[in-house]
Design a protein around this motif. Structure first.
Motif, mmCIF file in Angstrom:
data_model
loop_
_atom_site.group_PDB
_atom_site.id
_atom_site.type_symbol
_atom_site.label_atom_id
_atom_site.label_comp_id
_atom_site.label_asym_id
_atom_site.label_seq_id
_atom_site.Cartn_x
_atom_site.Cartn_y
_atom_site.Cartn_z
ATOM 1 N N ASP A 139 73.694 114.389 103.335
ATOM 2 C CA ASP A 139 72.846 113.198 103.219
ATOM 3 C C ASP A 139 71.627 113.387 104.119
ATOM 4 O O ASP A 139 71.744 113.481 105.338
ATOM 5 N N ALA A 140 70.466 113.455 103.529
ATOM 6 C CA ALA A 140 69.245 113.746 104.292
ATOM 7 C C ALA A 140 68.932 112.685 105.324
ATOM 8 O O ALA A 140 68.208 112.937 106.294
ATOM 9 N N ASN A 141 69.456 111.491 105.144
ATOM 10 C CA ASN A 141 69.164 110.405 106.077
ATOM 11 C C ASN A 141 70.108 110.360 107.272
ATOM 12 O O ASN A 141 69.932 109.544 108.173
ATOM 13 N N THR A 142 71.119 111.193 107.274
ATOM 14 C CA THR A 142 72.102 111.193 108.355
ATOM 15 C C THR A 142 71.718 112.231 109.411
ATOM 16 O O THR A 142 71.479 113.400 109.097
ATOM 17 N N LYS A 143 71.675 111.787 110.645
ATOM 18 C CA LYS A 143 71.356 112.690 111.746
ATOM 19 C C LYS A 143 72.635 113.349 112.240
ATOM 20 O O LYS A 143 73.612 112.678 112.553
ATOM 21 N N ILE A 144 72.613 114.656 112.314
ATOM 22 C CA ILE A 144 73.810 115.420 112.659
ATOM 23 C C ILE A 144 73.695 115.976 114.069
ATOM 24 O O ILE A 144 72.651 116.501 114.475
ATOM 25 N N ASP A 145 74.769 115.841 114.811
ATOM 26 C CA ASP A 145 74.846 116.428 116.145
ATOM 27 C C ASP A 145 75.128 117.920 115.992
ATOM 28 O O ASP A 145 76.194 118.313 115.511
ATOM 29 N N ILE A 146 74.153 118.750 116.365
ATOM 30 C CA ILE A 146 74.302 120.190 116.164
ATOM 31 C C ILE A 146 75.456 120.771 116.981
ATOM 32 O O ILE A 146 75.965 121.850 116.661
ATOM 33 N N LEU A 147 75.890 120.056 118.015
ATOM 34 C CA LEU A 147 76.996 120.539 118.824
ATOM 35 C C LEU A 147 78.319 120.498 118.041
ATOM 36 O O LEU A 147 79.299 121.121 118.433
ATOM 37 N N LYS A 148 78.332 119.734 116.948
ATOM 38 C CA LYS A 148 79.538 119.656 116.130
ATOM 39 C C LYS A 148 79.568 120.716 115.041
ATOM 40 O O LYS A 148 80.479 120.747 114.231
ATOM 41 N N ASP A 149 78.542 121.549 115.011
ATOM 42 C CA ASP A 149 78.472 122.594 113.983
ATOM 43 C C ASP A 149 78.567 123.967 114.635
ATOM 44 O O ASP A 149 77.640 124.768 114.586
ATOM 45 N N LYS A 150 79.696 124.205 115.282
ATOM 46 C CA LYS A 150 79.901 125.471 115.989
ATOM 47 C C LYS A 150 81.250 126.065 115.589
ATOM 48 O O LYS A 150 82.194 125.340 115.277
ATOM 49 N N THR A 151 81.327 127.385 115.621
ATOM 50 C CA THR A 151 82.589 128.034 115.262
ATOM 51 C C THR A 151 83.666 127.801 116.313
ATOM 52 O O THR A 151 84.842 128.034 116.048
ATOM 53 N N SER A 152 83.291 127.345 117.495
ATOM 54 C CA SER A 152 84.295 127.083 118.522
ATOM 55 C C SER A 152 85.111 125.833 118.217
ATOM 56 O O SER A 152 86.137 125.584 118.843
ATOM 57 N N ILE A 153 84.654 125.029 117.230
ATOM 58 C CA ILE A 153 85.396 123.830 116.832
ATOM 59 C C ILE A 153 86.479 124.214 115.839
ATOM 60 O O ILE A 153 86.212 124.910 114.851
ATOM 61 N N GLN A 154 87.698 123.764 116.105
ATOM 62 C CA GLN A 154 88.793 124.005 115.169
ATOM 63 C C GLN A 154 88.669 122.991 114.028
ATOM 64 O O GLN A 154 89.093 121.852 114.138
ATOM 65 N N ASN A 155 88.082 123.408 112.936
ATOM 66 C CA ASN A 155 87.890 122.498 111.811
ATOM 67 C C ASN A 155 89.163 122.441 110.959
ATOM 68 O O ASN A 155 89.166 122.775 109.774
ATOM 69 N N VAL A 156 90.227 122.004 111.602
ATOM 70 C CA VAL A 156 91.557 121.968 110.992
ATOM 71 C C VAL A 156 92.096 120.544 111.079
ATOM 72 O O VAL A 156 91.867 119.859 112.086
ATOM 73 N N PRO A 157 92.798 120.064 110.060
ATOM 74 C CA PRO A 157 93.334 118.694 110.111
ATOM 75 C C PRO A 157 94.274 118.476 111.290
ATOM 76 O O PRO A 157 95.066 119.356 111.638
ATOM 77 N N LYS A 158 94.192 117.292 111.876
ATOM 78 C CA LYS A 158 95.112 116.901 112.933
ATOM 79 C C LYS A 158 96.282 116.129 112.331
ATOM 80 O O LYS A 158 96.329 115.865 111.134
ATOM 81 N N LYS A 159 97.199 115.730 113.195
ATOM 82 C CA LYS A 159 98.384 115.018 112.716
ATOM 83 C C LYS A 159 98.009 113.736 111.971
ATOM 84 O O LYS A 159 98.622 113.396 110.954
ATOM 85 N N GLU A 160 96.990 113.017 112.462
ATOM 86 C CA GLU A 160 96.599 111.752 111.847
ATOM 87 C C GLU A 160 96.227 111.927 110.374
ATOM 88 O O GLU A 160 96.449 111.030 109.546
ATOM 89 N N ASN A 161 95.657 113.088 110.058
ATOM 90 C CA ASN A 161 95.290 113.354 108.676
ATOM 91 C C ASN A 161 96.526 113.609 107.822
ATOM 92 O O ASN A 161 96.612 113.159 106.680
ATOM 93 N N CYS A 162 97.499 114.285 108.391
ATOM 94 C CA CYS A 162 98.705 114.654 107.637
ATOM 95 C C CYS A 162 99.591 113.442 107.338
ATOM 96 O O CYS A 162 100.188 113.352 106.261
ATOM 97 N N VAL A 163 99.693 112.517 108.300
ATOM 98 C CA VAL A 163 100.603 111.384 108.115
ATOM 99 C C VAL A 163 100.095 110.389 107.083
ATOM 100 O O VAL A 163 100.813 109.462 106.704
ATOM 101 N N GLU A 164 98.874 110.576 106.611
ATOM 102 C CA GLU A 164 98.389 109.714 105.537
ATOM 103 C C GLU A 164 99.208 109.923 104.266
ATOM 104 O O GLU A 164 99.347 109.002 103.458
ATOM 105 N N CYS A 165 99.737 111.124 104.086
ATOM 106 C CA CYS A 165 100.523 111.422 102.879
ATOM 107 C C CYS A 165 101.993 111.683 103.192
ATOM 108 O O CYS A 165 102.874 111.313 102.401
ATOM 109 N N HIS A 166 102.257 112.340 104.308
ATOM 110 C CA HIS A 166 103.636 112.733 104.621
ATOM 111 C C HIS A 166 104.357 111.587 105.333
ATOM 112 O O HIS A 166 104.281 111.435 106.545
#
Length: 537
Positions: A478-505
């Motif tokens: 979305d061109a209107n959304t300002k993104i924090d460039i610090l959140k776009d790094k390979t050091s971030i584990q872009n993997v689901p946490k438990k909160e995401n899993c319990v939505e279905c399980h």
């Protein structure tokens, strides 16, 4: 006794009412018949037991039919049972530990360090807890019917030791999120920027915009769909990076008379030196090198794992360090995937073979004699590498064991470090260079070390960006959304946490049992790569 009683009582009677006394009470009948009947019944029972054991599949003593996994053993109790004893773990291991497997990978001890491959910790944990270990049959009970799935261990068995309760309530946060573990990849990469570029390319080629296609452009599923193939430069990166226009900066040429001054060896210098592993220099086009002003030189194009750059990096390390051990046999240094495989050893052996190939044309008798001995040693090394019981140690490739050159001043060392960064400038767009060495990229990352995950089982219900939300890729579109460039790094584990899993399980939706994600035993698909060696006899 009164006179009236004496009158009433007569011979053959007793009591005041003169009950008759039977002769059988006085002279008991013979018990032979009863004993004979009992003996015949016992013999018949023994005969039936023997017939049942040999001809009727032990149906008399069996508590029920076996599961389909072990159905062929139903007529042979000795396959699992010892005489008048319960099933032993050794009996299970007879079938489940195949030829070439590490000893003990199906034992209870292997569970302590699931997938870690740390044989020392496995052995120590086994020694500490062996009094609490339970046999295989406790979790995998048999004789419950053909359709019983004995690998579906109930949660009650797990929470005897892991007192977490249900997944939705008491299960702890995943380790990488709980301890805020960064991604250990040494690759410099921005997901958002690359996703936008790939989407633009897909739109030009197909006329459609579909974010998941951008994800799958780099993350290619394995044939079974469970995991993804390791990233490969030639497949995912070569279209944009290190094209024919890529070039190194102008670099000073090395002066043999002044080795303390940083410089590179030209192609002609490497050919003349004929060092180990430089056979490539005789097949490289001289047209890739251009002499610049001041006698400097530049190379174009630059290839991935460019042999000229790697060779000059190695020469810089040989000046900075008097002893690098086996680390210089590898193209990159840094953390190895310990216990996962032996790729470092295989790469080192291949490097040595390349060295040998380059020396075979040398006519000197002493060199030919050394080559024969080296060939013999490489054969032994390969045999040991293929022996599943032989213990390997990645510490031999540890770059921290390098011995620094005491003849260089701190200023001179820094000059060589800076020159290494200049030499590898085309690589620095994606890679990290430290101590004149490219740091290894972990191509095949496993974040959930204690759990199994199957992408194919989830893809019908969830899209990529519905689970992988740590890097805000969807928002960035979305061109209107300002993104924090610090959140776009390979050091971030872009993997689901438990909160995401319990939505279905949950207990009413997708399974939330322990065995849905966790398994007692190491990954059976890669048994040969495990570094476990536990003798639990």
């Amino acid at each position: 006794m009164t006179p009236q009683d004496k009158e009433t009582r007569k011979k053959g009677t007793f009591g005041s009412i003169g009950l008759a006394v039977t002769k059988k009470y006085i002279f008991p009948a013979s018990r032979k018949r009863m004993m004979l009947i009992g003996a015949v019944a016992c013999v018949a029972l023994v005969i039936y037991f023997l017939l049942n054991s040999f001809f009727l599949s032990n149906s008399f003593v069996s508590t029920g039919p076996l599961s389909s996994n072990h159905a062929t053993f139903e007529t042979d109790c000795a396959k699992c049972h010892r005489s008048f004893k319960a099933v032993s773990n050794a009996k299970c291991s007879t079938c489940h530990e195949k030829s070439g497997d590490k000893k003990g990978i199906y034992s209870f001890a292997a569970h302590y360090v699931y997938r870690s491959g740390d044989a020392v910790r496995v052995s120590a944990a086994h020694e500490k807890h062996k009094g609490d270990e339970i046999p295989c049959a406790s979790c995998h009970p048999e004789h419950s019917g053909r359709e019983e799935i004995i690998t579906q261990v109930p949660d009650a068995k797990c929470i005897q030791c892991h007192r977490y309760g249900s997944f939705n309530d008491a299960h702890p946060q995943f380790e990488f999120a709980r301890n805020r573990l960064p991604d250990d990849s040494t690759l410099i990469f921005t997901h958002i920027k690359h996703t936008k570029l790939v989407l633009e390319k897909i739109q030009k080629e197909t006329g459609s915009v579909y974010v998941e296609k951008a994800c799958l452009y780099c993350h290619n599923p394995q044939p079974d769909g469970k995991n993804f193939k390791p990233l490969d430069f030639d497949v995912q990166c070569a279209d944009c990076h290190l094209t024919t226009a890529s070039e190194t900066p102008s670099l000073a040429v090395k002066d043999p008379r002044n080795p303390a001054v940083p410089g590179v060896e030209t192609l002609e210098m490497i050919q003349k030196r004929r060092g180990p592993g430089t056979l490539w220099a005789f097949y490289t086009s001289p047209n890739e090198f251009t002499v610049k002003g001041g006698g400097k030189i530049a190379k174009s194009p630059v290839y991935h794992k460019d042999p000229w750059i790697l060779e000059n990096l190695k020469l810089i390390r040989q000046i900075l360090y008097t002893d690098s051990g086996l680390a210089d046999l590898l193209k990159a240094s840094g953390k190895l995937s310990s216990g996962k495989d032996n790729r470092a050893y295989r790469e080192a052996i291949q490097t040595l073979r390349d060295y040998v190939t380059g020396l075979r044309s040398r006519p000197e008798p002493e060199i030919q004699a050394d080559l024969a001995r080296i060939d013999s040693l490489l054969r032994v090394a390969t045999e040991r590498l293929n022996d599943p019981s032989y213990q390997l140690s990645d510490s031999l490739f540890n770059p921290t064991l390098r011995v620094e050159n005491p003849d260089l001043t701190a200023a001179q060392k820094q000059e060589f470090q800076d020159f290494a960064l200049k030499l590898t400038k085309p690589c620095l767009q994606c890679h990290v260079v430290s101590n004149a060495s490219l740091l290894r990229v972990n191509q095949d990352q496993r974040v959930l070390h204690r759990a199994e995950f199957n992408h194919r089982a989830h893809i019908l219900d969830r899209r990529c960006l519905e689970c992988h939300v740590e890097i805000p890729i969807a928002d960035a579109l979305d061109a209107n959304t300002k993104i924090d460039i610090l959140k776009d790094k390979t050091s971030i584990q872009n993997v689901p946490k438990k909160e995401n899993c319990v939505e279905c399980h949950t207990s009413t939706a997708a399974s939330n049992r322990c065995v849905t994600c966790h398994f007692m035993h190491p990954n059976k698909e890669n048994r040969g790569s495990l570094q476990l060696f536990v003798d639990v006899r």
